[in-house]
Design a protein around this motif. Structure first.
Motif, PDB file in Angstrom:
ATOM      1  N   GLY A  37       0.807  -1.206   0.000  1.00  0.00           N
ATOM      2  CA  GLY A  37       0.000   0.000   0.000  1.00  0.00           C
ATOM      3  C   GLY A  37       0.839   1.254   0.000  1.00  0.00           C
ATOM      4  O   GLY A  37       1.736   1.425  -0.834  1.00  0.00           O
ATOM      5  N   LEU A  38       0.583   2.115   1.000  1.00  0.00           N
ATOM      6  CA  LEU A  38       1.231   3.422   1.026  1.00  0.00           C
ATOM      7  C   LEU A  38       2.656   3.374   1.563  1.00  0.00           C
ATOM      8  O   LEU A  38       3.446   4.281   1.301  1.00  0.00           O
ATOM      9  CB  LEU A  38       0.396   4.386   1.867  1.00  0.00           C
ATOM     10  N   LEU A  39       2.970   2.335   2.316  1.00  0.00           N
ATOM     11  CA  LEU A  39       4.326   2.135   2.836  1.00  0.00           C
ATOM     12  C   LEU A  39       4.676   0.666   2.686  1.00  0.00           C
ATOM     13  O   LEU A  39       3.798  -0.173   2.414  1.00  0.00           O
ATOM     14  CB  LEU A  39       4.414   2.559   4.313  1.00  0.00           C
ATOM     15  N   ALA A  40       5.932   0.322   2.904  1.00  0.00           N
ATOM     16  CA  ALA A  40       6.372  -1.054   2.677  1.00  0.00           C
ATOM     17  C   ALA A  40       5.612  -2.055   3.539  1.00  0.00           C
ATOM     18  O   ALA A  40       5.372  -3.197   3.115  1.00  0.00           O
ATOM     19  CB  ALA A  40       7.873  -1.161   2.937  1.00  0.00           C
ATOM     20  N   TRP A  41       5.212  -1.633   4.754  1.00  0.00           N
ATOM     21  CA  TRP A  41       4.514  -2.550   5.664  1.00  0.00           C
ATOM     22  C   TRP A  41       2.996  -2.442   5.555  1.00  0.00           C
ATOM     23  O   TRP A  41       2.265  -3.220   6.187  1.00  0.00           O
ATOM     24  CB  TRP A  41       4.945  -2.298   7.106  1.00  0.00           C
ATOM     25  N   HIS A  42       2.498  -1.491   4.784  1.00  0.00           N
ATOM     26  CA  HIS A  42       1.055  -1.286   4.651  1.00  0.00           C
ATOM     27  C   HIS A  42       0.535  -2.139   3.487  1.00  0.00           C
ATOM     28  O   HIS A  42       1.112  -2.138   2.401  1.00  0.00           O
ATOM     29  CB  HIS A  42       0.764   0.189   4.390  1.00  0.00           C
ATOM     30  N   LEU A  43      -0.561  -2.881   3.746  1.00  0.00           N
ATOM     31  CA  LEU A  43      -1.098  -3.811   2.760  1.00  0.00           C
ATOM     32  C   LEU A  43      -2.526  -3.423   2.380  1.00  0.00           C
ATOM     33  O   LEU A  43      -3.298  -2.963   3.222  1.00  0.00           O
ATOM     34  CB  LEU A  43      -1.087  -5.243   3.321  1.00  0.00           C
ATOM     35  N   GLN A  44      -2.855  -3.607   1.121  1.00  0.00           N
ATOM     36  CA  GLN A  44      -4.202  -3.328   0.635  1.00  0.00           C
ATOM     37  C   GLN A  44      -4.693  -4.501  -0.198  1.00  0.00           C
ATOM     38  O   GLN A  44      -3.899  -5.182  -0.859  1.00  0.00           O
ATOM     39  CB  GLN A  44      -4.213  -2.057  -0.230  1.00  0.00           C
ATOM     40  N   CYS A  45      -6.015  -4.722  -0.155  1.00  0.00           N
ATOM     41  CA  CYS A  45      -6.602  -5.764  -0.984  1.00  0.00           C
ATOM     42  C   CYS A  45      -7.128  -5.127  -2.269  1.00  0.00           C
ATOM     43  O   CYS A  45      -7.913  -4.179  -2.214  1.00  0.00           O
ATOM     44  CB  CYS A  45      -7.735  -6.467  -0.243  1.00  0.00           C
ATOM     45  N   PRO A  46      -6.716  -5.625  -3.437  1.00  0.00           N
ATOM     46  CA  PRO A  46      -7.204  -5.056  -4.696  1.00  0.00           C
ATOM     47  C   PRO A  46      -8.632  -5.485  -5.033  1.00  0.00           C
ATOM     48  O   PRO A  46      -9.239  -4.923  -5.951  1.00  0.00           O
ATOM     49  CB  PRO A  46      -6.217  -5.619  -5.731  1.00  0.00           C
ATOM     50  N   ALA A  47      -9.174  -6.449  -4.267  1.00  0.00           N
ATOM     51  CA  ALA A  47     -10.480  -7.002  -4.600  1.00  0.00           C
ATOM     52  C   ALA A  47     -11.584  -6.612  -3.621  1.00  0.00           C
ATOM     53  O   ALA A  47     -12.759  -6.769  -3.940  1.00  0.00           O
ATOM     54  CB  ALA A  47     -10.394  -8.526  -4.682  1.00  0.00           C
ATOM     55  N   CYS A  48     -11.215  -6.123  -2.437  1.00  0.00           N
ATOM     56  CA  CYS A  48     -12.231  -5.710  -1.460  1.00  0.00           C
ATOM     57  C   CYS A  48     -11.715  -4.500  -0.693  1.00  0.00           C
ATOM     58  O   CYS A  48     -10.713  -3.895  -1.056  1.00  0.00           O
ATOM     59  CB  CYS A  48     -12.618  -6.864  -0.524  1.00  0.00           C
ATOM     60  N   THR A  49     -12.377  -4.142   0.400  1.00  0.00           N
ATOM     61  CA  THR A  49     -12.060  -2.899   1.102  1.00  0.00           C
ATOM     62  C   THR A  49     -11.034  -3.076   2.214  1.00  0.00           C
ATOM     63  O   THR A  49     -10.702  -2.102   2.898  1.00  0.00           O
ATOM     64  CB  THR A  49     -13.337  -2.313   1.720  1.00  0.00           C
ATOM     65  N   TYR A  50     -10.518  -4.262   2.399  1.00  0.00           N
ATOM     66  CA  TYR A  50      -9.631  -4.553   3.538  1.00  0.00           C
ATOM     67  C   TYR A  50      -8.281  -3.848   3.421  1.00  0.00           C
ATOM     68  O   TYR A  50      -7.713  -3.740   2.323  1.00  0.00           O
ATOM     69  CB  TYR A  50      -9.413  -6.059   3.642  1.00  0.00           C
ATOM     70  N   LYS A  77      -3.747   9.643   5.909  1.00  0.00           N
ATOM     71  CA  LYS A  77      -3.293   9.211   4.585  1.00  0.00           C
ATOM     72  C   LYS A  77      -2.900  10.408   3.717  1.00  0.00           C
ATOM     73  O   LYS A  77      -1.893  10.370   3.002  1.00  0.00           O
ATOM     74  CB  LYS A  77      -4.400   8.420   3.889  1.00  0.00           C
ATOM     75  N   ILE A  78      -3.710  11.455   3.809  1.00  0.00           N
ATOM     76  CA  ILE A  78      -3.390  12.667   3.041  1.00  0.00           C
ATOM     77  C   ILE A  78      -2.064  13.251   3.505  1.00  0.00           C
ATOM     78  O   ILE A  78      -1.209  13.633   2.687  1.00  0.00           O
ATOM     79  CB  ILE A  78      -4.526  13.695   3.193  1.00  0.00           C
ATOM     80  N   LEU A  79      -1.879  13.325   4.819  1.00  0.00           N
ATOM     81  CA  LEU A  79      -0.628  13.861   5.362  1.00  0.00           C
ATOM     82  C   LEU A  79       0.565  13.013   4.941  1.00  0.00           C
ATOM     83  O   LEU A  79       1.642  13.545   4.633  1.00  0.00           O
ATOM     84  CB  LEU A  79      -0.719  13.931   6.891  1.00  0.00           C
ATOM     85  N   LEU A  80       0.388  11.697   4.913  1.00  0.00           N
ATOM     86  CA  LEU A  80       1.472  10.819   4.478  1.00  0.00           C
ATOM     87  C   LEU A  80       1.881  11.129   3.039  1.00  0.00           C
ATOM     88  O   LEU A  80       3.069  11.221   2.713  1.00  0.00           O
ATOM     89  CB  LEU A  80       1.032   9.356   4.600  1.00  0.00           C
TER      90      LEU A  80
END
Length: 287
Positions: free
Chosen positions: A14-27, A185-188
């Motif tokens: 995601g936004l950082l190396a340790w941040h994870l996002q799911c491309p298929a749902c909202t998780y 997130k905006i500040l990041l």
């Protein structure tokens, strides 16, 4: 990359190396690892400041949760049995004890010892390891806890096992749709990542490993056999104790803590009408 606990899709960075996002749902998740049992002597956090900073907010929120639980009953005339996972200082136990037969679980050895010393029924260790196979409850509560547990699916499966038919799981946790989380997130993206790090409790003994919303909680609940019965919101900020709350992380300077306290105090009156940063979900096991 690990898979999404909600939909089993492969997570992406995601936004950082340790941040994870799911491309298929909202998780959203993280690869941050808890080290609650490997803290330095005396703990990695200033526990006195943490208690002072959170007590007023938590006590007020626990009264709200107690009202939500008012209609829950045990079999016959018995007091319903309630289990709080991650009971910390025992404030919720004290709030609901007049109506429930309460047991708490707390993995932080020092905190569990101090809470037991006040006469509260607290077991040291992790859920569900410290429960006997045959133990059953009417209600299992996670107060700002489920987002810290890596295997959320196994945890909800254990809830099913240790709940009586018709029983409930109450979860309150940070929301990925919350106003303050969105601002972080905006500040990041503007190069100011401190708020985002704090939202995930980066460097804390038990950092956040999940950020939920109603869609992800509903799907997780369904996988474990639960139905989402209701949702509501809780305040995430109280001006009283705010400075101590900011300062309980030992790496926050006095100047930075003062600046954050002033900034959050100014926006606090508006948070009640903005998307909530803490949501409450009540899940029901069918009878």
């Amino acid at each position: 990359m690990p898979v999404c606990p909600v939909c089993d899709a492969r997570l992406t960075t995601g936004l950082l190396a340790w941040h994870l996002q799911c491309p298929a749902c909202t998780y959203e998740g993280s690869s941050l690892e808890p080290h609650i049992l490997e803290q330095a002597h005396g703990g990695d956090l200033d526990e006195a400041s943490r208690e002072q900073g959170l007590e007023h907010l938590r006590q007020a929120n626990f009264q709200r949760l107690n009202a939500l639980l008012a209609g829950f009953a045990g079999p016959g005339d018995a007091r319903p049995r309630l289990l709080e996972v991650g009971c910390a200082h025992g404030w919720f136990i004290e709030t609901v004890s007049p109506r429930f037969d309460v047991t708490g679980i707390e993995p932080d050895v020092a905190v569990a010892t101090a809470t037991r010393a006040r006469g509260l029924a607290v077991r040291g260790g992790f859920f569900p390891d410290v429960l006997a196979d045959e133990e059953r409850f009417d209600v299992i509560v996670f107060n700002d806890v489920l987002e810290h547990i890596p295997d959320v699916n196994a945890t909800l499966a254990a809830c099913w096992k240790h709940l009586l038919p018709g029983g409930h799981v109450l979860v309150n946790a940070p929301s990925r749709k919350g106003f303050l989380y969105r601002v972080s997130k905006i500040l990041l993206k503007l190069g100011r990542g401190g708020a985002f790090d704090r939202m995930w409790q980066l460097g804390f003994p038990s950092p956040h490993v999940h950020y939920f919303d109603t869609a992800s909680v509903t799907k997780l609940a369904g996988k474990a056999g639960f139905a989402l019965e209701s949702r509501s919101r809780l305040p995430s900020v109280a001006v009283r104790g705010l400075y101590a709350r900011v300062r309980y992380s030992r790496d926050v300077s006095v100047i930075k803590a003062l600046a954050l306290t002033v900034a959050v105090t100014l926006i606090a009156p508006f948070l009640a009408i903005l998307p909530p940063d803490i949501e409450v979900w009540i899940l029901r096991r069918p009878s």
